[in-house]
Design a protein around this motif. Structure first.
Motif, PDB file in Angstrom:
ATOM      1  N   SER A 147       8.778   0.049   1.873  1.00 20.95           N
ATOM      2  CA  SER A 147       7.819  -0.976   1.469  1.00 20.95           C
ATOM      3  C   SER A 147       8.415  -2.373   1.617  1.00 20.95           C
ATOM      4  O   SER A 147       7.791  -3.278   2.186  1.00 20.95           O
ATOM      5  CB  SER A 147       7.413  -0.698   0.019  1.00 20.95           C
ATOM      6  OG  SER A 147       6.937  -1.848  -0.593  1.00 20.95           O
ATOM      7  N   ALA A 148       9.661  -2.527   1.169  1.00 24.94           N
ATOM      8  CA  ALA A 148      10.334  -3.825   1.275  1.00 24.94           C
ATOM      9  C   ALA A 148      10.553  -4.171   2.741  1.00 24.94           C
ATOM     10  O   ALA A 148      10.405  -5.329   3.148  1.00 24.94           O
ATOM     11  CB  ALA A 148      11.671  -3.772   0.528  1.00 24.94           C
ATOM     12  N   MET A 149      10.876  -3.149   3.549  1.00 25.65           N
ATOM     13  CA  MET A 149      11.114  -3.374   4.970  1.00 25.65           C
ATOM     14  C   MET A 149       9.842  -3.912   5.634  1.00 25.65           C
ATOM     15  O   MET A 149       9.889  -4.906   6.372  1.00 25.65           O
ATOM     16  CB  MET A 149      11.546  -2.049   5.607  1.00 25.65           C
ATOM     17  CG  MET A 149      12.114  -2.148   6.986  1.00 25.65           C
ATOM     18  SD  MET A 149      10.933  -1.853   8.308  1.00 25.65           S
ATOM     19  CE  MET A 149      10.270  -0.282   8.030  1.00 25.65           C
TER      20      MET A 149
ATOM     21  N   SER B 204       4.834  -3.295  -7.429  1.00 27.59           N
ATOM     22  CA  SER B 204       5.794  -4.372  -7.197  1.00 27.59           C
ATOM     23  C   SER B 204       5.086  -5.698  -7.387  1.00 27.59           C
ATOM     24  O   SER B 204       4.054  -5.957  -6.778  1.00 27.59           O
ATOM     25  CB  SER B 204       6.368  -4.289  -5.780  1.00 27.59           C
ATOM     26  OG  SER B 204       7.010  -5.515  -5.462  1.00 27.59           O
ATOM     27  N   LEU B 205       5.636  -6.530  -8.254  1.00 29.85           N
ATOM     28  CA  LEU B 205       5.083  -7.869  -8.446  1.00 29.85           C
ATOM     29  C   LEU B 205       5.948  -8.903  -7.752  1.00 29.85           C
ATOM     30  O   LEU B 205       5.758 -10.093  -7.914  1.00 29.85           O
ATOM     31  CB  LEU B 205       4.990  -8.194  -9.939  1.00 29.85           C
ATOM     32  CG  LEU B 205       3.986  -7.350 -10.720  1.00 29.85           C
ATOM     33  CD1 LEU B 205       4.084  -7.644 -12.205  1.00 29.85           C
ATOM     34  CD2 LEU B 205       2.587  -7.614 -10.233  1.00 29.85           C
ATOM     35  N   GLY B 206       6.938  -8.414  -6.975  1.00 28.49           N
ATOM     36  CA  GLY B 206       7.880  -9.353  -6.371  1.00 28.49           C
ATOM     37  C   GLY B 206       7.987  -9.192  -4.876  1.00 28.49           C
ATOM     38  O   GLY B 206       9.027  -9.454  -4.279  1.00 28.49           O
ATOM     39  N   GLN B 207       6.892  -8.748  -4.252  1.00 29.76           N
ATOM     40  CA  GLN B 207       6.956  -8.508  -2.822  1.00 29.76           C
ATOM     41  C   GLN B 207       7.253  -9.799  -2.064  1.00 29.76           C
ATOM     42  O   GLN B 207       7.831  -9.763  -0.990  1.00 29.76           O
ATOM     43  CB  GLN B 207       5.647  -7.858  -2.361  1.00 29.76           C
ATOM     44  CG  GLN B 207       5.816  -6.863  -1.237  1.00 29.76           C
ATOM     45  CD  GLN B 207       6.543  -5.589  -1.643  1.00 29.76           C
ATOM     46  OE1 GLN B 207       6.882  -5.404  -2.812  1.00 29.76           O
ATOM     47  NE2 GLN B 207       6.819  -4.719  -0.704  1.00 29.76           N
TER      48      GLN B 207
ATOM     49  N   VAL C 183       0.851  -1.201   0.000  1.00 33.53           N
ATOM     50  CA  VAL C 183       0.000   0.000   0.000  1.00 33.53           C
ATOM     51  C   VAL C 183       0.883   1.245   0.000  1.00 33.53           C
ATOM     52  O   VAL C 183       0.640   2.196  -0.756  1.00 33.53           O
ATOM     53  CB  VAL C 183      -0.944  -0.002   1.221  1.00 33.53           C
ATOM     54  CG1 VAL C 183      -1.640   1.343   1.361  1.00 33.53           C
ATOM     55  CG2 VAL C 183      -1.962  -1.113   1.097  1.00 33.53           C
ATOM     56  N   VAL C 184       1.917   1.223   0.851  1.00 35.83           N
ATOM     57  CA  VAL C 184       2.806   2.377   0.921  1.00 35.83           C
ATOM     58  C   VAL C 184       3.414   2.648  -0.454  1.00 35.83           C
ATOM     59  O   VAL C 184       3.519   3.783  -0.902  1.00 35.83           O
ATOM     60  CB  VAL C 184       3.919   2.119   1.967  1.00 35.83           C
ATOM     61  CG1 VAL C 184       5.013   3.155   1.859  1.00 35.83           C
ATOM     62  CG2 VAL C 184       3.317   2.112   3.362  1.00 35.83           C
ATOM     63  N   LEU C 185       3.766   1.575  -1.147  1.00 36.62           N
ATOM     64  CA  LEU C 185       4.420   1.716  -2.455  1.00 36.62           C
ATOM     65  C   LEU C 185       3.430   2.126  -3.545  1.00 36.62           C
ATOM     66  O   LEU C 185       3.634   3.108  -4.256  1.00 36.62           O
ATOM     67  CB  LEU C 185       5.072   0.387  -2.841  1.00 36.62           C
ATOM     68  CG  LEU C 185       5.748   0.389  -4.207  1.00 36.62           C
ATOM     69  CD1 LEU C 185       7.027   1.188  -4.150  1.00 36.62           C
ATOM     70  CD2 LEU C 185       6.030  -1.031  -4.658  1.00 36.62           C
ATOM     71  N   THR C 186       2.356   1.368  -3.676  1.00 36.42           N
ATOM     72  CA  THR C 186       1.451   1.569  -4.803  1.00 36.42           C
ATOM     73  C   THR C 186       0.480   2.715  -4.532  1.00 36.42           C
ATOM     74  O   THR C 186       0.273   3.584  -5.372  1.00 36.42           O
ATOM     75  CB  THR C 186       0.664   0.280  -5.083  1.00 36.42           C
ATOM     76  OG1 THR C 186       1.589  -0.778  -5.221  1.00 36.42           O
ATOM     77  CG2 THR C 186      -0.145   0.406  -6.353  1.00 36.42           C
TER      78      THR C 186
ATOM     79  N   ALA D  74      15.037  -3.997   3.742  1.00 34.34           N
ATOM     80  CA  ALA D  74      15.095  -2.607   3.302  1.00 34.34           C
ATOM     81  C   ALA D  74      16.280  -2.396   2.368  1.00 34.34           C
ATOM     82  O   ALA D  74      16.166  -1.746   1.323  1.00 34.34           O
ATOM     83  CB  ALA D  74      15.181  -1.668   4.496  1.00 34.34           C
ATOM     84  N   LEU D  75      17.406  -2.990   2.726  1.00 37.21           N
ATOM     85  CA  LEU D  75      18.607  -2.847   1.895  1.00 37.21           C
ATOM     86  C   LEU D  75      18.369  -3.445   0.507  1.00 37.21           C
ATOM     87  O   LEU D  75      18.691  -2.847  -0.518  1.00 37.21           O
ATOM     88  CB  LEU D  75      19.797  -3.536   2.578  1.00 37.21           C
ATOM     89  CG  LEU D  75      21.116  -3.454   1.809  1.00 37.21           C
ATOM     90  CD1 LEU D  75      21.610  -2.023   1.780  1.00 37.21           C
ATOM     91  CD2 LEU D  75      22.163  -4.371   2.418  1.00 37.21           C
ATOM     92  N   MET D  76      17.776  -4.637   0.491  1.00 38.36           N
ATOM     93  CA  MET D  76      17.492  -5.284  -0.794  1.00 38.36           C
ATOM     94  C   MET D  76      16.534  -4.429  -1.612  1.00 38.36           C
ATOM     95  O   MET D  76      16.701  -4.278  -2.830  1.00 38.36           O
ATOM     96  CB  MET D  76      16.882  -6.670  -0.524  1.00 38.36           C
ATOM     97  CG  MET D  76      16.784  -7.537  -1.739  1.00 38.36           C
ATOM     98  SD  MET D  76      18.438  -7.962  -2.341  1.00 38.36           S
ATOM     99  CE  MET D  76      18.007  -8.692  -3.909  1.00 38.36           C
TER     100      MET D  76
END
Lengths: 290, 237, 322
Positions: C216-218, C57-60, C47-50, C94-96
């Protein structure tokens, strides 16, 4: 040395497949600025249809032609039913629709044809080793056929009025309409053509990787990498990109990362292209619409 | 002269609000009509409405046939060539391909070939640059290409959207000279939109003036030239 | 102001109900609830991202996998306590996210969707690879010990794991809510609405997008860590491409720009497999796909969008009555 040559030649063989799918993706991207994430699954469905025909006793090449024609119809139908309504919607909508289509086709494939991995016959045979045993008959035949398909597509776009109209509709739809081109029909044709090219690629790759509902997912990834490498707005570049990715994949797989990590090669190529040359080898600068 | 194009109560716009508030005008067979007005008056909108490129209502007839419901490509097939705002060049395609697209609707190969030659007569520079990518042409050359492309449709009516826009005066004079020849030699009727009123009135036999989506003055070109409003606001004397 | 206050009360109310459920649910239902919260946090990351950045992101699932594996490796191989692994998992994902986002987000458009699609397909392969099997357990995966309630609290392990997940999850929601409301949130939304204008106003577009993607990744990585703690087991095949797609469907169903919607998204991800199996044993994927397409056409803003429409109508009964 012979080992390296062997990797390169089988890289070219798989590259031909990636090139076809890259081309299908780029054709649609150029005309609509949408990416058809279901392109691979559509090709898998076509390949299942071909196998069913072959098992029903239809000769290989007849099954090939029938499948390609049916796939053309499938492409046109997808454009009419799913693409047309989301044409001007936000990117998220089109991604959602195509991911949805990917899921539906993937599940239907498994439901109708089963999840077991199936062998697929190759039409290419030879009693003697070819090119000193460097390539298998299927690799040679598959590459040859794919190259012929790509040349036919090129000639169609380059020399026929319809091909020219399709290019015009993709580049500048408003102007194309003012020349009397029915742009929406051209979009439908483009989708049909992309699906037909994908079907040919699916049938050609199935004897090598075997057929199951997930057959094309890795291939789609290489095709993405090929399209980005060649330039997302350049069909010619996408084809070259597909071949390069095929060769790189084989060489990396054989000598560097091992076959276990072949898919990661695609990811690395994508990230590297975006970092180093985001327009791809043959692309123009990315245009941003405000 | 009979009317080739007739618009009655033409309303059009991009979103819900109308830009054109019900205008009436005619273009006579074989004539040149100029559509004048300031920025934002609705000139380009009028041309787009005629070609079905935007939402429109009212009644439009071309040679007696109703076209207000037809799709753009259908209107083009019925004989309207449109040189759009911004010239509409297919930048990535070659000059030759641009021209071939103009003739896309036609099936008479010999006729197309002859017309192509005639275009080279009007615009020799296009023949010199036939293999070049159209995006590499200068503004004036692109304008010529757009006119040639529209003429290859073999139109009864040619719509021109600001053919002088952004071009050097010398080039503008050349283009208008050619337009006059085209009108005389091809018997193509022309509806031209121009900001440069004096230029347009030199070419036209009839003219009308748009202000915020309404026609405020119309008549023969010479009458319009005498009109107080037009003279002061658009001709500057 | 009023709306903020009602959001705070609403959030606290939902949290209280979820806490109360810890004491009335069977351990089977507790596990389901735990996974609901886990997936809700994963969807929140999207949600934060989109929703607030307009990127897809299709790779969450890849970040979920990274979070899961960091926790699993630290717990199984290095005997870390479960709670200490969560910050490390957060930092690693987060780093990734930053590394993947940096090249793709300079370009905008569909590049992030393509890159993350590739990431999602590639990650299970990396997890299986022999060279890393000393660390990751290879195809077999890793098994961990079950977490127990601290300070001799009178709670069963399942209850405690659920409450721990709920506390961490609640903090993540608070973080996302704060982030999207403040100065950064406004900049993020400006980027979504009009990126060129935002850039002209001095917002560093690529930098902001990349940082948002890292957040978002984090969030999704933290969800992965929590899932490891709850499941006590990781294996590569749990993190296939289908996980990413399922999370994406959860995002769309919950509503791409709705923080409360993420809870519905999480519930959808947790419970839909059962429901889909009921409808069609043979082709649950087709149900997912059909739901996704139907939402895009009929309810593109998802359940969250519907709720906020209802809430607006409730606040203005006079307008609704007309």
């Amino acid at each position: 040395m012979n080992g390296l040559l062997h990797q390169i030649s089988s890289g070219i063989a798989s590259g031909a497949i990636y090139a076809s799918v890259s081309l299908a993706l780029v054709m649609i991207y150029q005309a609509t600025h949408h990416v058809n994430f279901a392109q691979g699954e559509m090709a898998t469905l076509s390949t299942f249809v071909a196998l069913t025909l072959i098992h029903a006793g239809v000769p290989f090449w007849a099954a090939f032609v029938i499948t390609v024609v049916l796939s053309f119809g499938l492409g046109v139908a997808v454009e009419r039913v799913l693409m047309r309504p989301v044409m001007n919607a936000p990117v998220l909508t089109s991604v959602g629709v195509f991911i949805g289509l990917l899921l539906v086709i993937n599940a239907l494939d498994g439901w109708i044809f089963g999840f077991t991995i199936k062998a697929f016959p190759s039409p290419f045979h030879s009693a003697h080793p070819l090119l000193g045993g460097l390539v298998s008959p299927h690799e040679l035949g598959e590459t040859g056929l794919t190259v012929v398909v790509l040349l036919l597509v090129w000639a169609f776009f380059r020399f026929t009025p319809l091909g020219l109209a399709m290019r015009a509709a993709a580049h500048n739809p408003v102007s194309a309409r003012l020349c009397g081109v029915n742009v929406s029909r051209m979009l439908g044709l483009g989708w049909g053509l992309a699906a037909a090219i994908g079907a040919a690629a699916g049938i050609m790759v199935a004897p090598v990787v075997f057929l199951d509902p997930n057959m094309m997912s890795g291939i789609l990834l290489y095709a993405f990498a090929g399209a980005l490498l060649g330039g997302v707005d350049n069909p010619f570049g996408a084809v070259i990109g597909g071949f390069i990715v095929g060769v790189l994949e084989n060489i990396f797989g054989a000598y560097i990362v091992g076959t276990e990590l072949k898919l990661t090669v695609a990811l690395i190529i994508i990230v590297a292209v975006l970092l180093v040359k985001p327009t791809g080898l043959f692309g123009r600068a990315v245009q941003v619409r405000v | 002269m009979p009317a080739l194009l007739e618009a009655r109560d033409l309303r059009a716009g991009y979103g819900p609000p109308d830009v054109l508030h019900g205008i009436d005008f005619t273009v006579e067979e074989g004539g040149v009509t100029a559509l004048l007005g300031a920025n934002g008056a609705g000139k380009t909108t009028t041309l787009r409405a005629l070609c079905g490129m935007i939402r429109r209502s009212g009644r439009i007839t071309l040679g007696g046939e109703r076209i207000e419901r037809a799709a753009t490509e259908e209107i083009v097939r019925r004989g309207v060539g449109h040189v759009p705002d911004g010239r509409g060049t297919f930048l990535e395609l070659s000059v030759e391909e641009n021209l071939r697209l103009g003739a896309y609707t036609r099936r008479d190969r010999a006729g197309v070939a002859a017309d192509m030659e005639r275009m080279f007569g009007y615009f020799p520079r296009l023949q010199e640059r036939l293999r070049q990518q159209a995006g590499t042409l200068s503004g004036g050359e692109q304008q010529m290409l757009a006119i040639a492309r529209a003429l290859l449709v073999k139109p009864r009516l040619l719509l021109l959207d600001e053919p002088s826009f952004g071009l050097a005066p010398l080039i503008v004079r050349e283009i208008f000279h050619i337009l006059r020849r085209i009108n005389a030699e091809e018997r193509t009727s022309i509806l031209v939109v121009e900001q440069n009123a004096s230029l347009a009135l030199d070419l036209a036999d009839h003219a009308f003036l748009l202000e915020t989506g309404r026609i405020v003055v119309s008549g023969t070109a010479s009458a319009i030239r005498q009109d107080e409003t037009v003279r002061r606001s658009y001709l500057g004397y | 102001m009023n709306r903020n206050r009602s959001a705070v009360w609403g959030g606290l109310g939902v949290f209280a109900v979820l806490v109360a459920l810890a004491f009335v649910s069977s351990s089977y239902h507790l596990f389901q609830l735990t996974m609901l919260v886990v997936y809700a946090v994963a969807v929140l990351g999207m949600v934060v991202l989109t929703g607030y950045n307009g990127q897809i992101s299709l790779g969450q699932g890849a970040f979920f996998a990274i979070g899961s594996y960091v926790t699993a490796i630290l717990m199984a191989n290095y005997n870390w306590p479960y709670w200490a692994t969560v910050p490390v998992a957060a930092a690693a994902s987060a780093l990734m996210g930053f590394l993947i986002g940096f090249p793709a987000l300079r370009l905008g458009g569909l590049y992030l969707a393509l890159t993350t699609f590739a990431l999602a397909v590639a990650v299970p392969q990396v997890l299986k690879v022999d060279a890393l099997s000393g660390l990751t357990g290879g195809v077999q995966g890793l098994t961990m010990d079950k977490a127990e309630a601290p300070f001799h609290l009178p709670l069963t392990g399942d209850q405690w794991i659920y409450l721990f997940t709920l506390i961490v999850g609640g903090l993540m929601f608070l973080l996302a809510w704060n982030l999207t409301r403040g100065r950064i949130g406004r900049a993020m939304m400006a980027v979504r609405e009009q990126s060129t204008a935002a850039e002209a106003m001095g917002i560093n577009l690529a930098g902001l997008k990349t940082r948002t993607f890292a957040v978002s990744a984090m969030l999704t990585g933290v969800a992965g860590a929590l899932s490891s703690i709850a499941v006590q087991f990781v294996a590569p095949d749990s993190f296939n491409f289908f996980l990413s797609i399922t999370l994406f469907v959860g995002l769309v169903v919950g509503g791409v720009d709705s923080i409360p919607g993420a809870l519905f998204g999480g519930a959808f991800v947790e419970f839909l497999p059962n429901i889909a199996n009921e409808i069609s044993k043979a082709a649950p994927g087709a149900i997912y796909g059909a739901i996704l397409i139907a939402f895009m056409f009929v309810m593109p803003r998802g359940v969250g969008g519907l709720l906020s429409r209802l809430a607006r109508r409730a606040r203005k009964p006079a307008v609704a009555a007309e």
